[in-house]
Design a protein around this motif. Structure first.
Motif, PDB file in Angstrom:
ATOM      1  N   VAL A 222       0.860  -1.179  -0.054  1.00 46.30           N
ATOM      2  CA  VAL A 222      -0.004   0.092  -0.084  1.00 46.30           C
ATOM      3  C   VAL A 222       0.716   1.329   0.030  1.00 46.30           C
ATOM      4  O   VAL A 222       2.048   1.336   0.243  1.00 46.30           O
ATOM      5  N   ASN A 229      -4.214   1.003  -2.856  1.00 45.55           N
ATOM      6  CA  ASN A 229      -4.523  -0.189  -2.315  1.00 45.55           C
ATOM      7  C   ASN A 229      -5.048  -0.416  -1.152  1.00 45.55           C
ATOM      8  O   ASN A 229      -5.332  -1.208  -0.425  1.00 45.55           O
ATOM      9  N   LYS A 232      -7.711  -2.793  -1.016  1.00 46.30           N
ATOM     10  CA  LYS A 232      -7.238  -4.075  -1.085  1.00 46.30           C
ATOM     11  C   LYS A 232      -7.342  -4.375   0.470  1.00 46.30           C
ATOM     12  O   LYS A 232      -7.304  -5.484   0.718  1.00 46.30           O
TER      13      LYS A 232
END
Ligand code: GTP
Ligand code: MG
Length: 370
Positions: A222, A229, A232
């Motif tokens: 990240v 992200n 995610k």
């Protein structure tokens, strides 16, 4: 030996203090309202007033709090509680800030965000995640030392450009000791020339085997500052939560843990608590550590007044008699005498512990002088 003040004894019997003083006087005991009398004397007074004595043991007080077992039907899904840990400057605060900005509920409210040590975000799709921001590992250690288990999982932040560092290792040990799953967020991947494999191998040396190396530890690259992200990471957290099958019964008196607390000039004692079972309501009588009081107001991390707080929600509560310590448990109780009973029991235990510690300290000093 057990002891009680004359005033408290009167309160417990719902009698006037003066009447109790008189009864004691008739028994040949001279005591004022603030003085303490021993349990045997107290028992005589209680009998005199036509009551029966029930001496309170630890089991009475503390087990009553957790005694009720929830049935499967009563247990409903609750949001995961996630603690973010990692080495200094690896981006914990940046990541927490970035995740907070993803909160769809927060965006709607547009309220002023307060700095409280815990907050909840609502993910696109309505699922919720609670994050706890432990200022350094000390707070986490203190909580664990008090036996508080607040977190369902740890997100370990490792800066890709710096790799595994001493506090990273410490965090790994914390997660292992607490027996909670760990998700690795490799941060700062926006930086030039970062090498993810290096981080993976360093983690491996500490028995953290990430998925890309065939292990079962989730690893998500990240960037907190570039907001890369984050979805995610949230997905990973929710996936892990699903595996854990986290549940709590919202239909009972609230119980939970104090995350942090302070004495506010204007508002008095303020405690941030995490509700772990049951539903906390404004107006509830609660005991937190050795403090107690009626919840006068309840606020979420966006500063909004709440009437109710359900499991996994962190809230600030006002109305306690004093400032409880982080890691202490709180519980909503049915009436004032129960609140007093628990609070006094805990105060007494605290005093005994302090006396024992002071005694031990004196012992060491005496040894030194010898
Ligand atoms: P402590 O609270 O002191 O332990 O630090 P921390 O882990 O909370 O780190 P913090 O979020 O304060 O970030 C430290 C520095 O790294 C700051 O200058 C951030 O701007 C920077 N930083 C954090 N995340 C990223 C990132 O994803 N990319 C880049 N390039 N810099 C980042
Ligand atoms: Mg920080």
């Amino acid at each position: 030996p057990e002891a009680i003040t004359v005033q408290e004894l009167a309160n417990r019997m719902a009698a006037r203090g003066g009447e109790v003083v008189k009864a004691l006087f008739r028994m040949g005991v001279m005591a004022t309202l603030t003085q303490t009398i021993d349990a045997d004397t107290a028992e005589l007074v209680v009998n005199e007033f036509g009551h029966r004595v029930r001496r309170v043991s630890e089991a009475d007080v503390e087990q009553g709090l957790e005694g009720v077992v929830d049935t499967d039907e009563e247990l409903l899904p609750r949001p995961p509680v996630v603690t973010i840990m990692g080495h200094v400057d690896h981006g914990k605060t940046s990541l927490l800030d970035a995740l907070r900005k993803t909160d769809v509920a927060g965006r709607e409210a547009g309220g002023i965000t307060q700095h409280i040590g815990a907050y909840q975000v609502t993910v696109e799709g309505g699922q919720k995640v609670t994050f706890i921001d432990t200022p350094g590992h000390a707070a986490f250690t203190a909580m664990r030392a008090r036996g508080a288990s607040v977190t369902d999982m740890v997100v370990l932040v490792v800066a890709a450009d710096d790799g595994v560092m001493p506090q990273t290792i410490e965090a790994i040990h914390h997660a292992k000791a607490a027996n909670v799953p760990l998700i690795v967020a490799v941060n700062k991947i926006d930086k030039e020339g970062v090498n993810l494999d290096r981080v993976r191998n360093e983690l491996l040396q500490h028995e953290i085997v990430v998925e890309s190396l065939g292990g079962d530890t989730m690893e998500i690259p990240v960037s907190a500052t570039k907001a890369m992200n984050l979805d995610k990471l949230l997905e990973g957290i929710l996936l892990q939560a699903e595996v854990l099958d986290l549940k709590a019964n919202p239909m009972r008196a609230a119980e939970g843990t104090v995350i942090e607390s302070k004495l506010d000039k204007g508002r008095g004692p303020v405690a941030t608590v995490l509700v772990q079972r049951g539903t906390l309501r404004q107006g509830d009588l609660v005991v937190a550590g050795a403090e107690w009081g009626r919840v006068r107001a309840m606020l979420d991390d966006k500063g909004r007044q709440l009437k109710e707080a359900d499991p996994s929600l962190p809230v600030e509560i006002l109305g306690l008699s004093g400032v409880p310590s982080a890691g202490e448990t709180f519980v909503a109780v049915e009436n004032e005498s129960r609140a007093r009973e628990i609070s006094e029991f805990r105060q007494r235990k605290l005093r005994d512990k302090q006396a024992a510690a002071a005694g031990a300290a004196r012992g060491t000093l005496a040894d030194m002088m010898a």
